[in-house]
Design a protein around this motif. Sequence first.
Motif, PDB file in Angstrom:
ATOM      1  N   MET A   1      -4.134 -48.420  11.130  1.00  0.00           N
ATOM      2  CA  MET A   1      -3.540 -47.439  12.045  1.00  0.00           C
ATOM      3  C   MET A   1      -3.480 -48.004  13.454  1.00  0.00           C
ATOM      4  N   ALA A   2      -3.060 -49.243  13.559  1.00  0.00           N
ATOM      5  CA  ALA A   2      -2.934 -49.846  14.882  1.00  0.00           C
ATOM      6  C   ALA A   2      -1.506 -49.643  15.396  1.00  0.00           C
ATOM      7  N   HIS A   3      -0.940 -50.654  15.997  1.00  0.00           N
ATOM      8  CA  HIS A   3       0.343 -50.515  16.708  1.00  0.00           C
ATOM      9  C   HIS A   3       1.520 -50.430  15.734  1.00  0.00           C
ATOM     10  N   GLY A   4       2.084 -49.231  15.579  1.00  0.00           N
ATOM     11  CA  GLY A   4       3.190 -49.064  14.635  1.00  0.00           C
ATOM     12  C   GLY A   4       2.732 -49.017  13.183  1.00  0.00           C
ATOM     13  N   GLY A   5       1.471 -48.696  12.939  1.00  0.00           N
ATOM     14  CA  GLY A   5       0.922 -48.672  11.586  1.00  0.00           C
ATOM     15  C   GLY A   5       1.080 -47.318  10.908  1.00  0.00           C
ATOM     16  N   GLU A   6       0.128 -47.019   9.999  1.00  0.00           N
ATOM     17  CA  GLU A   6       0.217 -45.796   9.188  1.00  0.00           C
ATOM     18  C   GLU A   6       0.287 -44.529  10.049  1.00  0.00           C
ATOM     19  N   PHE A   7      -0.445 -44.515  11.158  1.00  0.00           N
ATOM     20  CA  PHE A   7      -0.553 -43.321  12.004  1.00  0.00           C
ATOM     21  C   PHE A   7       0.760 -43.023  12.739  1.00  0.00           C
ATOM     22  N   GLU A   8       1.198 -43.950  13.576  1.00  0.00           N
ATOM     23  CA  GLU A   8       2.404 -43.707  14.385  1.00  0.00           C
ATOM     24  C   GLU A   8       3.648 -43.602  13.491  1.00  0.00           C
ATOM     25  N   THR A   9       3.715 -44.398  12.447  1.00  0.00           N
ATOM     26  CA  THR A   9       4.887 -44.349  11.574  1.00  0.00           C
ATOM     27  C   THR A   9       4.963 -43.012  10.845  1.00  0.00           C
ATOM     28  N   SER A  10       3.806 -42.469  10.440  1.00  0.00           N
ATOM     29  CA  SER A  10       3.809 -41.143   9.800  1.00  0.00           C
ATOM     30  C   SER A  10       4.313 -40.073  10.762  1.00  0.00           C
ATOM     31  N   LEU A  11       3.833 -40.107  11.999  1.00  0.00           N
ATOM     32  CA  LEU A  11       4.298 -39.118  12.983  1.00  0.00           C
ATOM     33  C   LEU A  11       5.799 -39.249  13.232  1.00  0.00           C
TER      34      LEU A  11
ATOM     35  N   VAL B   1      11.572 -48.439  20.456  1.00  0.00           N
ATOM     36  CA  VAL B   1      10.715 -48.817  21.590  1.00  0.00           C
ATOM     37  C   VAL B   1      10.133 -47.609  22.318  1.00  0.00           C
ATOM     38  N   ALA B   2      10.756 -46.440  22.175  1.00  0.00           N
ATOM     39  CA  ALA B   2      10.250 -45.237  22.867  1.00  0.00           C
ATOM     40  C   ALA B   2       9.222 -44.471  22.037  1.00  0.00           C
ATOM     41  N   THR B   3       8.695 -45.070  20.977  1.00  0.00           N
ATOM     42  CA  THR B   3       7.766 -44.361  20.087  1.00  0.00           C
ATOM     43  C   THR B   3       6.639 -43.661  20.851  1.00  0.00           C
ATOM     44  N   ASP B   4       5.965 -44.366  21.748  1.00  0.00           N
ATOM     45  CA  ASP B   4       4.828 -43.758  22.457  1.00  0.00           C
ATOM     46  C   ASP B   4       5.278 -42.586  23.324  1.00  0.00           C
TER      47      ASP B   4
ATOM     48  N   GLN C   1       8.029 -52.565  22.544  1.00  0.00           N
ATOM     49  CA  GLN C   1       8.413 -52.928  21.181  1.00  0.00           C
ATOM     50  C   GLN C   1       7.357 -52.443  20.176  1.00  0.00           C
ATOM     51  N   HIS C   2       7.835 -51.938  19.039  1.00  0.00           N
ATOM     52  CA  HIS C   2       6.951 -51.451  17.965  1.00  0.00           C
ATOM     53  C   HIS C   2       7.344 -52.078  16.629  1.00  0.00           C
ATOM     54  N   GLY C   3       7.580 -53.394  16.649  1.00  0.00           N
ATOM     55  CA  GLY C   3       7.921 -54.074  15.407  1.00  0.00           C
ATOM     56  C   GLY C   3       9.366 -53.860  15.026  1.00  0.00           C
TER      57      GLY C   3
ATOM     58  N   ASN D   1      -1.512 -38.896  27.324  1.00  0.00           N
ATOM     59  CA  ASN D   1      -1.038 -40.270  27.221  1.00  0.00           C
ATOM     60  C   ASN D   1      -0.843 -40.698  25.760  1.00  0.00           C
ATOM     61  N   GLY D   2       0.223 -41.470  25.513  1.00  0.00           N
ATOM     62  CA  GLY D   2       0.513 -41.935  24.163  1.00  0.00           C
ATOM     63  C   GLY D   2       0.472 -43.439  23.992  1.00  0.00           C
ATOM     64  N   HIS D   3       0.023 -44.164  24.997  1.00  0.00           N
ATOM     65  CA  HIS D   3       0.063 -45.632  24.934  1.00  0.00           C
ATOM     66  C   HIS D   3      -1.303 -46.219  25.288  1.00  0.00           C
ATOM     67  N   GLY D   4      -1.845 -47.016  24.374  1.00  0.00           N
ATOM     68  CA  GLY D   4      -3.172 -47.587  24.579  1.00  0.00           C
ATOM     69  C   GLY D   4      -3.298 -48.365  25.887  1.00  0.00           C
TER      70      GLY D   4
END
Length: 260
Positions: free
Chosen positions: A166-176, A42-45, A35-37, A117-120
């Motif tokens: 730029m944490a989970h689903g923040g500015e970084f991943e949402t921009s990508l 859910v497949a974001t990573d 889950q990403h909010g 890898n794309g998931h912390g």
Amino acid sequence: MLSPAAWATKTRLEISEVATADGSVAVIPVGSIEQHGHHLPVATDTFLADAVSHHGAERVIDDFPILVTPPVWTGYSPHHMSLGGTLTVELTDLLDVLTHLAESAIEHGFDAICFVNGHGGNASLVDNTVSVIGKEHSEVEVTGVTYFSLAASFIDNIRESELGGMAHGGEFETSLMLHLYPELVKEDAPAEYLEDPYDHGGKDLVEGGPLSSYRPFEDFSDSGAIGDPSLASAEKGEEIMSRLGDELETIFQQIHDEAK
Ligand SMILES: [Zn+2]
């Protein structure tokens, strides 16, 4: 993803030709279904690990033999289960899957493996998997990287959010995701910053402290996301992807040089 480097689109003879060439590199993206909010799928990573792998490989595919396997979509995400939508496996399951995939590629003749890898939650496992495979296959160059760590060298020129944005689903991943799959991003996601009791806790995907701690994710966040997606943009995502491509291009080239 369909790209010139996509293993999934090749025939066995085409793959064999790449695998047996000198200094061949098999890239294995590793993601999660997590889950990403409210605003990201859910497949974001998995989407992002796959996309950056292809972006890097496309830059070098005319220079040396390289293929990108389909992404491993299973990740280690027990801390997200309570919020729904997440599919997790045990850590040892993932170790086995990554090891067997790499060993399959090695059996076909690849001279190097690179996990992207794309998931912390997978990061330390991927590092350890590199050691497990590398110890058994000393003739092969075995490597792994968690791709968002590569952004540390350039992200300050792009980010608007403060540390934690730029944490989970923040500015970084949402921009990508706005750059790559805008139709999958929901609008108007609010900022939610982590209240971390530790000065040395990891507050951000890209920057932050080294101290690990465990809490179920609902203790961190109401929505399931952490950071500031309201500052995300497709333009930032394009810039981040381009800079990540620079970093991966260098990494893949050096892996090939070591492997040949
Ligand atoms: Zn993510």
